[in-house]
Design a protein around this motif. Structure first.
Motif, PDB file in Angstrom:
ATOM      1  N   LEU A   6       0.849  -1.183   0.000  1.00  0.00           N
ATOM      2  CA  LEU A   6       0.000   0.000   0.000  1.00  0.00           C
ATOM      3  C   LEU A   6       0.885   1.234   0.000  1.00  0.00           C
ATOM      4  O   LEU A   6       1.657   1.456   0.932  1.00  0.00           O
ATOM      5  N   TYR A   7       0.774   2.031  -1.038  1.00  0.00           N
ATOM      6  CA  TYR A   7       1.504   3.299  -1.133  1.00  0.00           C
ATOM      7  C   TYR A   7       0.646   4.389  -0.510  1.00  0.00           C
ATOM      8  O   TYR A   7      -0.552   4.539  -0.852  1.00  0.00           O
ATOM      9  N   ILE A   8       1.242   5.156   0.401  1.00  0.00           N
ATOM     10  CA  ILE A   8       0.505   6.184   1.132  1.00  0.00           C
ATOM     11  C   ILE A   8       1.301   7.486   1.137  1.00  0.00           C
ATOM     12  O   ILE A   8       2.481   7.512   0.820  1.00  0.00           O
ATOM     13  N   GLY A   9       0.626   8.568   1.526  1.00  0.00           N
ATOM     14  CA  GLY A   9       1.286   9.840   1.763  1.00  0.00           C
ATOM     15  C   GLY A   9       1.551  10.037   3.245  1.00  0.00           C
ATOM     16  O   GLY A   9       1.346   9.132   4.067  1.00  0.00           O
ATOM     17  N   ASN A  10       1.992  11.227   3.593  1.00  0.00           N
ATOM     18  CA  ASN A  10       2.321  11.555   4.983  1.00  0.00           C
ATOM     19  C   ASN A  10       1.177  11.165   5.914  1.00  0.00           C
ATOM     20  O   ASN A  10       0.024  11.554   5.711  1.00  0.00           O
ATOM     21  N   LYS A  11       1.496  10.441   6.976  1.00  0.00           N
ATOM     22  CA  LYS A  11       0.449  10.052   7.917  1.00  0.00           C
ATOM     23  C   LYS A  11      -0.128  11.250   8.652  1.00  0.00           C
ATOM     24  O   LYS A  11      -1.288  11.218   9.078  1.00  0.00           O
ATOM     25  N   ASN A  12       0.646  12.293   8.803  1.00  0.00           N
ATOM     26  CA  ASN A  12       0.133  13.468   9.503  1.00  0.00           C
ATOM     27  C   ASN A  12      -0.985  14.160   8.734  1.00  0.00           C
ATOM     28  O   ASN A  12      -1.870  14.764   9.342  1.00  0.00           O
ATOM     29  N   TYR A  13      -0.965  14.069   7.412  1.00  0.00           N
ATOM     30  CA  TYR A  13      -1.897  14.862   6.599  1.00  0.00           C
ATOM     31  C   TYR A  13      -2.767  14.065   5.637  1.00  0.00           C
ATOM     32  O   TYR A  13      -3.822  14.565   5.227  1.00  0.00           O
TER      33      TYR A  13
END
Length: 219
Positions: free
Chosen positions: A6-13
């Protein structure tokens, strides 16, 4: 068989990334994550290699490429969850799907004016009437689903499922911006924030070194 990725972006945002990540993590699906830092020089090149939409999240599994949060959740439900992502009762399942799809396609003022930020604490920042209307609609949806599933569990339709994953970023938003809550909404948010998988995501987001001024500047 190879492990799904699973490719994701920043967990904060990255609210869109949170949704399938939370579903997979909560149900114990064995997957690898690949984090691509948003708004960095390398992001465009990296995401183009992974996603036909050039956005995150995107799931790679057995030669298949599945993009879009809701599509990934549906794929996971069919592939690994045995249908547990949606309520068994047809009527409740229809309500859950309607709410999930409304979240997926709507609430533009809420998204724009209260962007997800795991590390945010409430302050004097406030939103306009359009965003407040979205907030009110979300809480009305939550109340409708909780009433329809009364006595079946602490989540929107009893047990945790796809509809809860779709609203998880809203839980973080409401907490971070100090949204005024009904008793029903507060109880639901407490249940969500007690989930070990959501706690792990939030902690990882807060620990990230990469900060984006467009989200941090909202005062």
């Amino acid at each position: 068989m190879s492990q799904p990725v699973l490719y994701i972006g920043n967990k904060n945002y990255s609210s869109w990334s949170l949704r399938p990540w939370l579903l997979l993590s909560h149900f114990g699906v064995d997957f690898a994550e690949r984090l691509l830092w948003l708004d960095t020089p390398g992001f465009a090149a990296e995401v183009a290699k992974a996603s036909p939409s050039r956005r995150v999240p995107v799931l790679h599994d057995q030669g298949r490429v599945i993009w879009d949060s809701l599509a990934i959740c549906e794929y996971a439900n069919e592939t690994w969850l045995g249908g547990r992502g949606w309520p068994q009762d047809p009527g409740l399942r229809a309500l859950a799907r309607s709410a999930a799809c409304e979240m997926h396609s709507g609430f533009t003022a809420l998204r724009g004016q209260l962007p997800m930020n795991c590390d945010r604490q409430p302050n004097a920042y406030r939103w306009n009437a359009e965003a407040q209307a979205d907030i009110d609609r979300v809480q009305a949806l939550w109340a409708q689903l909780r009433e329809a599933s009364a006595g079946q569990g602490a989540f929107l339709c009893g047990g945790f499922g796809i509809v809860d994953a779709m609203f998880a970023p809203v839980v973080i938003r409401f907490r971070g911006y100090g949204v005024e809550l009904t008793d029903t909404s507060r109880a639901y948010m407490d249940a969500m924030l007690a989930l070990p998988a959501l706690q792990a995501w939030i902690a990882a987001g807060i620990a990230e070194p990469h900060r984006l001024p467009k989200y941090e500047a909202l005062k």
